[in-house]
Design a protein around this motif. Structure first.
Motif, short mmCIF file in Angstrom:
data_model
loop_
_atom_site.label_atom_id
_atom_site.label_comp_id
_atom_site.label_asym_id
_atom_site.label_seq_id
_atom_site.Cartn_x
_atom_site.Cartn_y
_atom_site.Cartn_z
N ASP A 252 0.83 -1.20 0.00
CA ASP A 252 0.00 0.00 0.00
C ASP A 252 0.87 1.26 0.00
OD1 ASP A 252 -2.24 -1.58 -0.01
OD2 ASP A 252 -2.74 -1.26 2.10
N ALA A 253 1.97 1.22 0.73
CA ALA A 253 2.88 2.37 0.75
C ALA A 253 3.46 2.62 -0.63
CB ALA A 253 3.99 2.14 1.77
N ALA A 254 3.86 1.56 -1.30
CA ALA A 254 4.45 1.70 -2.64
C ALA A 254 3.45 2.30 -3.62
CB ALA A 254 4.95 0.35 -3.14
N GLU A 255 2.18 1.99 -3.44
CA GLU A 255 1.15 2.51 -4.34
C GLU A 255 0.89 3.99 -4.14
OE1 GLU A 255 -0.37 1.17 -6.96
OE2 GLU A 255 1.04 -0.49 -6.68
N LEU A 256 1.41 4.56 -3.07
CA LEU A 256 1.24 6.00 -2.84
C LEU A 256 2.11 6.84 -3.77
CD1 LEU A 256 1.15 6.08 1.08
CD2 LEU A 256 -0.79 6.29 -0.50
N ALA A 257 3.15 6.21 -4.34
CA ALA A 257 4.05 6.95 -5.25
C ALA A 257 4.59 6.01 -6.32
CB ALA A 257 5.19 7.59 -4.47
N PRO A 258 3.74 5.53 -7.22
CA PRO A 258 4.21 4.64 -8.28
C PRO A 258 5.31 5.30 -9.11
CG PRO A 258 1.80 4.70 -8.21
CD PRO A 258 2.29 5.79 -7.32
N GLY A 259 6.42 4.61 -9.24
CA GLY A 259 7.55 5.16 -9.98
C GLY A 259 8.41 6.10 -9.17
N GLY A 260 8.04 6.31 -7.89
CA GLY A 260 8.79 7.22 -7.04
C GLY A 260 9.56 6.50 -5.95
N THR A 261 9.92 7.24 -4.93
CA THR A 261 10.70 6.70 -3.81
C THR A 261 9.88 6.83 -2.53
OG1 THR A 261 12.83 7.22 -4.82
CG2 THR A 261 12.79 6.96 -2.43
N VAL A 262 9.71 5.71 -1.84
CA VAL A 262 8.91 5.65 -0.63
C VAL A 262 9.80 5.18 0.52
CG1 VAL A 262 6.91 4.60 0.50
CG2 VAL A 262 6.83 5.13 -1.95
N VAL A 263 9.80 5.92 1.61
CA VAL A 263 10.54 5.52 2.81
C VAL A 263 9.51 5.03 3.84
CG1 VAL A 263 12.05 6.22 4.70
CG2 VAL A 263 12.41 7.14 2.40
N VAL A 264 9.72 3.81 4.30
CA VAL A 264 8.84 3.19 5.30
C VAL A 264 9.65 2.95 6.57
CG1 VAL A 264 7.46 1.16 5.87
CG2 VAL A 264 7.43 2.07 3.54
N THR A 265 9.23 3.55 7.66
CA THR A 265 9.94 3.41 8.93
C THR A 265 9.24 2.37 9.78
OG1 THR A 265 10.39 5.78 8.79
CG2 THR A 265 10.98 4.66 10.82
N THR A 266 9.97 1.34 10.17
CA THR A 266 9.37 0.22 10.88
C THR A 266 10.37 -0.35 11.89
OG1 THR A 266 8.17 -1.89 10.56
CG2 THR A 266 9.92 -1.38 8.98
N HIS A 267 10.34 -1.65 12.11
CA HIS A 267 11.10 -2.31 13.16
C HIS A 267 11.89 -3.48 12.57
CE1 HIS A 267 8.47 -0.07 15.99
NE2 HIS A 267 7.60 -0.23 15.00
N GLY A 268 12.86 -3.96 13.33
CA GLY A 268 13.77 -4.96 12.78
C GLY A 268 13.11 -6.22 12.28
N GLY A 269 12.35 -6.89 13.15
CA GLY A 269 11.69 -8.13 12.75
C GLY A 269 10.63 -7.92 11.69
N ALA A 270 9.88 -6.84 11.83
CA ALA A 270 8.84 -6.52 10.85
C ALA A 270 9.45 -6.24 9.49
CB ALA A 270 8.02 -5.33 11.33
N ALA A 271 10.56 -5.51 9.48
CA ALA A 271 11.22 -5.19 8.21
C ALA A 271 11.68 -6.45 7.50
CB ALA A 271 12.40 -4.26 8.47
N ARG A 272 12.34 -7.33 8.21
CA ARG A 272 12.87 -8.54 7.57
C ARG A 272 11.74 -9.41 7.03
NH1 ARG A 272 17.20 -12.27 10.59
NH2 ARG A 272 15.56 -12.36 12.19
N GLN A 273 10.70 -9.63 7.85
CA GLN A 273 9.63 -10.52 7.42
C GLN A 273 8.82 -9.90 6.29
OE1 GLN A 273 10.12 -13.26 9.10
NE2 GLN A 273 8.70 -14.45 7.83
N GLY A 274 8.58 -8.60 6.37
CA GLY A 274 7.83 -7.93 5.31
C GLY A 274 8.59 -7.91 3.99
N CYS A 275 9.88 -7.63 4.04
CA CYS A 275 10.68 -7.62 2.82
C CYS A 275 10.76 -9.01 2.20
CB CYS A 275 12.09 -7.10 3.11
SG CYS A 275 12.16 -5.32 3.43
N GLY A 276 10.94 -10.03 3.04
CA GLY A 276 10.98 -11.39 2.53
C GLY A 276 9.68 -11.76 1.83
N ALA A 277 8.57 -11.38 2.44
CA ALA A 277 7.26 -11.69 1.83
C ALA A 277 7.08 -10.93 0.52
CB ALA A 277 6.15 -11.34 2.82
N LEU A 278 7.51 -9.68 0.47
CA LEU A 278 7.38 -8.90 -0.75
C LEU A 278 8.20 -9.51 -1.89
CD1 LEU A 278 5.94 -6.29 -1.67
CD2 LEU A 278 8.05 -5.06 -1.17
N LEU A 279 9.33 -10.10 -1.54
CA LEU A 279 10.19 -10.75 -2.54
C LEU A 279 9.71 -12.15 -2.89
CD1 LEU A 279 13.57 -9.59 -1.00
CD2 LEU A 279 12.71 -8.91 -3.26
#
Length: 205
Positions: A134-161
């Motif tokens: 959803d964050a990425a859809e706020l700026a298609p083709g742009g740059t989005v910075v998402v501030t989160t937490h260590g475990g959440a970041a790893r698990q979310g990135c893995g799922a996105l990949l």
């Protein structure tokens, strides 16, 4: 090409003291505020278009350092909170290891649902990846910075990949105020979707 920078919050007294934070609202300490300011100076050079953050104060206050440099407003998203650690929240890791040795060993071994009321990795991944998309859809083709937490970041990135838990575990933990960079090339001809561009980038501390 959409760029997603998934940024971990700065240091807290819980980090420094070896306590499990989970979804407790531990604030940044002085070191964490300094880390946020230093990292924000680097992230500002990416000219972000959107800034989204976990609503927990340590993440929101980290994001505020970048907001003050870029003039961006912060969009809060509770789905970006850290994994809920059930009975362990606020406890010292040394106490957890002695009081819950079986569950502690399962957690350290990567069991996706080790017990003691800890949120499962599948549930964590589901909510965080939805927030990242959803964050990425706020700026298609742009740059989005998402501030989160260590475990959440790893698990979310893995799922996105599209990685299984076993592969996601191979990503090293993000340092405080470090980030993972992902790019989405699916809008290009022959694009391949989300790719890992960089990991654990930040100012040495």
């Amino acid at each position: 090409m959409t760029r997603l920078l998934v940024w971990r919050h700065g240091n807290t007294d819980y980090n420094a003291g070896g306590r499990v934070q989970g979804q407790t609202d531990a604030p940044l300490n002085a070191r964490g505020r300094d880390q946020a300011a230093a990292a924000a100076a680097l992230l500002a050079s990416f000219h972000p278009d959107v800034l989204v953050s976990s609503d927990l104060s340590r993440a929101h206050d980290t994001a505020s350092a970048l907001a003050s440099l870029t003039g961006l407003s912060i969009t809060p998203d509770p789905r970006l909170r850290e994994r809920h650690f059930g009975e362990w929240q606020g406890a010292l890791l040394t106490d957890i290891e002695s009081q819950h040795p079986t569950e502690y060993a399962r957690w350290r071994a990567g069991d996706p649902s080790p017990g003691c009321g800890i949120e499962s990795l599948d549930d964590l991944a589901k909510r965080v990846v939805e927030a990242l998309q959803d964050a990425a859809e706020l700026a298609p083709g742009g740059t989005v910075v998402v501030t989160t937490h260590g475990g959440a970041a790893r698990q979310g990135c893995g799922a996105l990949l599209g990685w299984p838990n076993e592969a996601t575990r191979t990503l090293g933990s993000l340092g405080n105020c470090h980030w993972t960079e992902l790019t989405d090339r699916s809008r290009r001809v022959g694009g391949t979707g989300w790719q890992l561009t960089a990991h654990n980038v930040g100012v040495p501390s």
